[in-house]
Each structure stands twice: as structure tokens, then as C-alpha cells.
Design a protein around this motif. Structure first.
Motif, short mmCIF file in Angstrom:
data_model
loop_
_atom_site.label_atom_id
_atom_site.label_comp_id
_atom_site.label_asym_id
_atom_site.label_seq_id
_atom_site.Cartn_x
_atom_site.Cartn_y
_atom_site.Cartn_z
N ASP A 196 0.84 -1.20 0.00
CA ASP A 196 0.00 0.00 0.00
C ASP A 196 0.87 1.25 0.00
O ASP A 196 0.58 2.24 -0.67
CB ASP A 196 -0.92 0.00 1.22
CG ASP A 196 -1.77 -1.24 1.32
OD1 ASP A 196 -2.23 -1.73 0.27
OD2 ASP A 196 -1.97 -1.75 2.44
N VAL A 197 1.95 1.20 0.76
CA VAL A 197 2.89 2.32 0.80
C VAL A 197 3.54 2.51 -0.57
O VAL A 197 3.65 3.64 -1.07
CB VAL A 197 3.96 2.10 1.89
CG1 VAL A 197 5.04 3.18 1.82
CG2 VAL A 197 3.30 2.09 3.27
N LEU A 198 3.96 1.42 -1.20
CA LEU A 198 4.56 1.52 -2.53
C LEU A 198 3.61 2.18 -3.53
O LEU A 198 4.02 3.05 -4.30
CB LEU A 198 4.97 0.13 -3.03
CG LEU A 198 5.49 0.06 -4.47
CD1 LEU A 198 6.73 0.91 -4.65
CD2 LEU A 198 5.75 -1.39 -4.87
N ALA A 218 11.50 4.47 -9.88
CA ALA A 218 12.03 5.25 -8.76
C ALA A 218 11.35 4.85 -7.45
O ALA A 218 12.01 4.70 -6.41
CB ALA A 218 11.83 6.74 -9.03
N ALA A 219 10.04 4.66 -7.49
CA ALA A 219 9.31 4.33 -6.27
C ALA A 219 9.71 2.96 -5.73
O ALA A 219 9.88 2.79 -4.52
CB ALA A 219 7.80 4.36 -6.55
N VAL A 220 9.88 1.99 -6.62
CA VAL A 220 10.27 0.65 -6.17
C VAL A 220 11.64 0.69 -5.50
O VAL A 220 11.85 0.10 -4.43
CB VAL A 220 10.27 -0.34 -7.36
CG1 VAL A 220 10.94 -1.66 -6.98
CG2 VAL A 220 8.84 -0.60 -7.83
N TRP A 221 12.59 1.40 -6.11
CA TRP A 221 13.93 1.47 -5.52
C TRP A 221 13.92 2.20 -4.18
O TRP A 221 14.51 1.73 -3.19
CB TRP A 221 14.90 2.17 -6.48
CG TRP A 221 16.31 2.13 -5.95
CD1 TRP A 221 17.24 1.16 -6.16
CD2 TRP A 221 16.93 3.12 -5.10
NE1 TRP A 221 18.40 1.47 -5.49
CE2 TRP A 221 18.24 2.66 -4.84
CE3 TRP A 221 16.50 4.33 -4.56
CZ2 TRP A 221 19.12 3.37 -4.03
CZ3 TRP A 221 17.39 5.05 -3.75
CH2 TRP A 221 18.69 4.57 -3.50
N HIS A 223 11.39 2.76 -2.12
CA HIS A 223 10.63 1.97 -1.14
C HIS A 223 11.50 0.86 -0.55
O HIS A 223 11.55 0.67 0.67
CB HIS A 223 9.40 1.40 -1.87
CG HIS A 223 8.56 0.46 -1.08
ND1 HIS A 223 8.68 -0.91 -1.18
CD2 HIS A 223 7.54 0.68 -0.19
CE1 HIS A 223 7.79 -1.48 -0.39
NE2 HIS A 223 7.08 -0.55 0.22
N ALA A 224 12.22 0.14 -1.42
CA ALA A 224 13.08 -0.94 -0.95
C ALA A 224 14.26 -0.42 -0.15
O ALA A 224 14.64 -1.00 0.87
CB ALA A 224 13.57 -1.76 -2.14
N ALA A 242 10.18 6.72 7.06
CA ALA A 242 11.51 6.24 6.69
C ALA A 242 11.94 6.74 5.32
O ALA A 242 13.13 6.75 5.00
CB ALA A 242 11.54 4.71 6.71
N LEU A 243 10.97 7.18 4.51
CA LEU A 243 11.31 7.74 3.19
C LEU A 243 12.02 9.08 3.31
O LEU A 243 12.81 9.45 2.43
CB LEU A 243 10.03 7.95 2.37
CG LEU A 243 9.19 6.73 1.99
CD1 LEU A 243 7.86 7.18 1.39
CD2 LEU A 243 9.94 5.85 1.00
N VAL A 244 11.75 9.81 4.37
CA VAL A 244 12.16 11.22 4.45
C VAL A 244 13.68 11.41 4.36
O VAL A 244 14.16 12.18 3.51
CB VAL A 244 11.59 11.88 5.71
CG1 VAL A 244 12.11 13.31 5.86
CG2 VAL A 244 10.06 11.89 5.64
#
Length: 260
Positions: A196-198, A218-221, A223-224, A242-244
Motif C-alpha cells: 500500500d505504501v509503494l 524510482a518508487a520501487v527502488w 521503497h526498498a 523512513a522515506l524522508v
């Protein structure tokens, strides 16, 4: 399952969407309101309510599916949002279909694919895990001569969509044959709500004008990478925050600065 939508919304906001709204059925408005602060909330019980929102607010991107439920209403909402891309007013540029949004089309996948192939339809991003992939692309999934990469490419071409075939080695494929394999996955991401976050991060990038294939990659990388850096004990609620630091580091490097 209201938490899934809120996770997507928060991730979209953290990844730079700017203004994010959760469209909620009336019977879930109070529950959602109790958990949302900076995320806006609007009642939407019908596709007419969604169209009114599109016409009034002109959102750039949608996430549809997390916690939505499976059935005719899910299909109607997805097809209605895809059709909005053909309007001169209230245009939607990108739609991320995840979870229940994918499963809802298991008996009628061609209806979804035809909508995605229409002229001026919004870019469609599908984010299936292995089971969801098989529900939309049963013949491709069952072909033992195909690698995961070949399966994702074939599915993307058929669907007219970006396909994010999730797993430890997530494959991102576009209808034109472009593909990428993400290799920085972490076992900590195998937690409920991570997908859901991805979806929210992809939508956040789409909302800023990033092309769909690049937004998905970009989002997959990111996020991982955020999951890897957090490490053991990760739950989905941890991921948006944790993305920040990671997004800040990437922005500073882009601007020629040295990240601490």
C-alpha cells in the motif's frame, strides 16, 4: 480495511504529492477522520461522487484498490477514473491499481485492458504480487518457458500499462518493451501494508509529473531502500517516515551538496 488507504495516502504525501485526499465511503468517514490530520477526507459512495471530485479538484493521480473490497463497485470506480482521462476538464494523468483493484478484474481482465488502451486514457500502473499477477494474466503466469522478466513485459504489452511485478526481484515493465529489475529488496518489506505504501509513492511521483515508467522504477527502488535502511522490526506504518531521510539525501545529491 481503512488502514490500507491511509497508508497509501500518507506515502503519497511524504513522497511529494502536495495535497492528498482520501475518498471514503460514508460508513468509514468517522474512522478515517480519527486517523487523518494533514490528509484531506471526502465522502465518495458512487462514481458520480468521484467524478465531482475530479471536476472540482482536478487531481493528477489516483491510487485505487488498497482495502477497497472486490466487486462491481471496484470495477466501476476504476473504469470511471480511467475514463476521466478523456475529458477536457478534470483530467487525470495517472492511476495506480493495486490489491483489490487488480483482483476485481480477475474475471474480466480485457475490460480493464481495453480501458487502458483507449486514446487519452491516464497512464495505468498495475502493482501485482505473484498471486494477483496470475489473476489478470493466467496464461502468461503459467507459461514455464517465460522468465519473470518476460512475463512482466508480455503482461505490460497486453494491458497497455506499466506492470510492477512485485517480489524480492521486482520487475517493472512498460508496454513498449522497456524493463528494469530492482535488486535492492529486503526481507523486512514482507510485511502487511508495505505494498500500500509503494502504491502511494508511485502516485506521489506521478502527481509531480514524472512519467509512469520512471515513477514506478524510482518508487520501487526508494521503497526498498527505505526498508533496507530501517532493518528488522519494520512495519508498514514506519515506511512513510523512513522515506524522508532518503528523499532528502537524493535531493541534496541532485543539487550538488554532500549529504551527512
Amino acid at each position: 480495511a481503512t488502514g490500507a488507504a491511509r497508508l497509501s495516502a500518507l506515502a503519497a504525501a511524504r513522497s511529494g504529492a502536495g495535497a492528498v485526499t482520501v475518498l471514503s465511503p460514508a460508513n468509514a468517514v468517522q474512522v478515517n477522520a480519527a486517523h487523518l490530520t494533514s490528509i484531506m477526507l471526502k465522502k465518495a459512495d458512487s462514481i458520480a461522487d468521484v467524478q465531482e471530485f475530479i471536476d472540482g479538484r482536478r487531481p493528477s493521480a489516483f491510487v485505487l484498490g488498497p482495502g477497497f473490497g472486490v466487486g462491481e463497485k471496484t470495477r466501476d470506480f476504476a473504469l470511471g477514473v480511467l475514463a476521466a482521462g478523456q475529458r477536457q476538464d478534470g483530467r487525470v494523468d495517472g492511476v495506480v491499481l493495486d490489491a483489490d483493484g487488480i483482483t476485481a478484474f480477475r474475471d474480466t481482465p480485457n475490460v480493464l485492458f481495453e480501458a487502458a488502451h483507449r486514446l487519452d486514457a491516464p497512464a495505468l500502473v498495475l502493482t501485482p504480487h505473484q498471486g494477483e499477477f496470475a489473476r489478470l494474466f493466467a496464461d502468461i503466469a503459467g507459461d514455464k518457458n517465460f522468465s519473470k522478466l518476460a512475463k512482466a513485459r508480455s503482461a505490460a504489452k497486453r494491458a497497455g500499462a506499466i506492470v510492477v511485478y512485485k517480489g524480492a526481484d521486482t520487475v517493472i515493465a512498460a508496454p513498449d518493451g522497456r524493463a528494469a529489475i530492482n535488486g535492492n529488496g529486503a526481507p523486512w518489506l514482507a510485511t502487511a501494508g508495505s505494498g500500500d505504501v509503494l502504491s502511494g509513492v508511485i502516485a506521489g511521483f506521478l502527481a509531480q509529473g514524472m512519467p509512469a515508467f520512471e515513477a514506478a522504477c524510482a518508487a520501487v527502488w526508494i521503497h526498498a531502500e527505505a526498508g533496507s535502511r530501517f532493518g528488522p522490526g519494520l512495519i508498514a506504518e514506519d515506511l512513510p517516515l523512513a522515506l524522508v531521510p532518503l528523499l532528502r539525501e537524493l535531493a541534496e545529491n541532485r543539487n550538488g551538496m554532500t549529504a551527512e
